[in-house]
Scaffold this motif. Sequence first.
Motif, mmCIF file in Angstrom:
data_model
loop_
_atom_site.group_PDB
_atom_site.id
_atom_site.type_symbol
_atom_site.label_atom_id
_atom_site.label_comp_id
_atom_site.label_asym_id
_atom_site.label_seq_id
_atom_site.Cartn_x
_atom_site.Cartn_y
_atom_site.Cartn_z
ATOM 1 N N GLU A 178 -35.397 -3.107 -42.896
ATOM 2 C CA GLU A 178 -34.374 -3.785 -43.704
ATOM 3 C C GLU A 178 -32.981 -3.252 -43.394
ATOM 4 O OE1 GLU A 178 -36.860 -5.043 -47.724
ATOM 5 O OE2 GLU A 178 -35.996 -3.009 -47.588
ATOM 6 N N GLN A 179 -32.870 -1.957 -43.153
ATOM 7 C CA GLN A 179 -31.573 -1.370 -42.818
ATOM 8 C C GLN A 179 -31.094 -1.841 -41.446
ATOM 9 O OE1 GLN A 179 -32.790 2.709 -43.366
ATOM 10 N NE2 GLN A 179 -31.862 2.835 -45.398
ATOM 11 N N ILE A 180 -32.024 -1.975 -40.510
ATOM 12 C CA ILE A 180 -31.680 -2.508 -39.190
ATOM 13 C C ILE A 180 -31.157 -3.934 -39.324
ATOM 14 C CG2 ILE A 180 -32.614 -3.258 -36.955
ATOM 15 C CD1 ILE A 180 -34.629 -0.891 -37.225
ATOM 16 N N MET A 181 -31.849 -4.735 -40.140
ATOM 17 C CA MET A 181 -31.454 -6.127 -40.312
ATOM 18 C C MET A 181 -30.102 -6.254 -41.001
ATOM 19 S SD MET A 181 -33.540 -7.908 -38.734
ATOM 20 C CE MET A 181 -32.664 -9.401 -39.210
ATOM 21 N N GLU A 182 -29.817 -5.408 -41.973
ATOM 22 C CA GLU A 182 -28.525 -5.458 -42.652
ATOM 23 C C GLU A 182 -27.388 -5.185 -41.672
ATOM 24 O OE1 GLU A 182 -27.651 -6.419 -45.703
ATOM 25 O OE2 GLU A 182 -29.749 -7.057 -45.844
ATOM 26 N N ALA A 183 -27.593 -4.225 -40.788
ATOM 27 C CA ALA A 183 -26.565 -3.902 -39.795
ATOM 28 C C ALA A 183 -26.378 -5.046 -38.800
ATOM 29 C CB ALA A 183 -26.942 -2.615 -39.062
ATOM 30 N N LYS A 187 -23.082 -7.659 -38.208
ATOM 31 C CA LYS A 187 -22.483 -7.587 -36.871
ATOM 32 C C LYS A 187 -21.915 -6.190 -36.583
ATOM 33 C CE LYS A 187 -23.264 -11.961 -36.060
ATOM 34 N NZ LYS A 187 -24.275 -12.384 -35.063
ATOM 35 N N ASP A 188 -22.544 -5.181 -37.181
ATOM 36 C CA ASP A 188 -22.110 -3.793 -37.004
ATOM 37 C C ASP A 188 -22.975 -3.143 -35.926
ATOM 38 O OD1 ASP A 188 -21.472 -1.087 -37.166
ATOM 39 O OD2 ASP A 188 -21.194 -1.145 -39.342
ATOM 40 N N ILE A 189 -22.509 -3.193 -34.685
ATOM 41 C CA ILE A 189 -23.296 -2.703 -33.556
ATOM 42 C C ILE A 189 -23.597 -1.211 -33.685
ATOM 43 C CG2 ILE A 189 -23.275 -2.280 -31.063
ATOM 44 C CD1 ILE A 189 -21.708 -4.886 -30.752
ATOM 45 N N ASN A 190 -22.591 -0.420 -34.009
ATOM 46 C CA ASN A 190 -22.795 1.033 -34.108
ATOM 47 C C ASN A 190 -23.817 1.391 -35.184
ATOM 48 O OD1 ASN A 190 -20.964 1.604 -32.049
ATOM 49 N ND2 ASN A 190 -19.237 1.770 -33.460
ATOM 50 N N LYS A 194 -27.538 3.069 -34.785
ATOM 51 C CA LYS A 194 -27.896 4.255 -35.563
ATOM 52 C C LYS A 194 -29.202 4.044 -36.330
ATOM 53 C CE LYS A 194 -26.214 7.230 -39.312
ATOM 54 N NZ LYS A 194 -25.110 7.478 -40.286
ATOM 55 N N GLU A 195 -29.330 2.895 -36.984
ATOM 56 C CA GLU A 195 -30.523 2.614 -37.773
ATOM 57 C C GLU A 195 -31.759 2.501 -36.888
ATOM 58 O OE1 GLU A 195 -30.582 2.883 -40.833
ATOM 59 O OE2 GLU A 195 -28.529 2.532 -41.537
ATOM 60 N N LEU A 196 -31.605 1.847 -35.733
ATOM 61 C CA LEU A 196 -32.739 1.686 -34.829
ATOM 62 C C LEU A 196 -33.157 3.024 -34.232
ATOM 63 C CD1 LEU A 196 -34.729 -0.205 -33.451
ATOM 64 C CD2 LEU A 196 -33.032 -0.556 -31.637
ATOM 65 N N GLU A 197 -32.191 3.839 -33.832
ATOM 66 C CA GLU A 197 -32.498 5.166 -33.300
ATOM 67 C C GLU A 197 -33.263 5.995 -34.330
ATOM 68 O OE1 GLU A 197 -28.715 6.740 -32.134
ATOM 69 O OE2 GLU A 197 -29.036 6.238 -30.021
#
Length: 203
Positions: A178-183, A187-190, A194-197
């Motif tokens: 969910e955090q990955i999807m929110e980013a 459209k917040d690439i950084n 971060k969330e995916l890492e």
Amino acid sequence: MKGKTLQETAYDEIKNKIIRGDFLESGFTSQNQLAAELGISRTPIMTALQRLEHEGLVKIIPKHGIQILGLNVQELEEIYELRLAVEVFTIPKIVKLVTSEQIEILEEIIQEQKKCIENNDLFQFLKLDSAFHLQLIEVYGNSLFVQTLSNMVERLFSNIYFYRRKDYQISRYIKEHEQIMEAIKSKDINQAIKELETHIING
């Protein structure tokens, strides 16, 4: 065509048995046992086993049986390093290319994972986890990346015993998705990187 169909059926069924953890206790099976369980003759069973051996999921030991292979620590680390390299690399383009329809698919996967927790369905939960990451890579559009990631998650599936540990909280995967999807939606690439890492490293 009939032989090919039987081979594909045997391959799919044996792989699913490995993924479900059917061999967790013994770590072994046999060609005769699989033929009896699946109702498929020995020849397509052996062809399927040879394919699975090539993929690193089993080891055929003549006169002894079929050993179900797990991953050692080094192999696990190498897989997660490769996942980081591939998945993080794709994020900037994914953020730019993802459509509302693709976002809807990704969010539906997350909702289905929540149902799996309610139903205590670990097998389906992990299949959906793989589907989430493969769907992200498909947004990027590189078929080799999709195939590479697909092969990696299948190898991780062979270590399903890890996910059965009592101290492993699969529910946190949903929050991280969910955090990955929110980013991504923001459209917040950084932040998406971060969330995916964090998500992959936590694995």
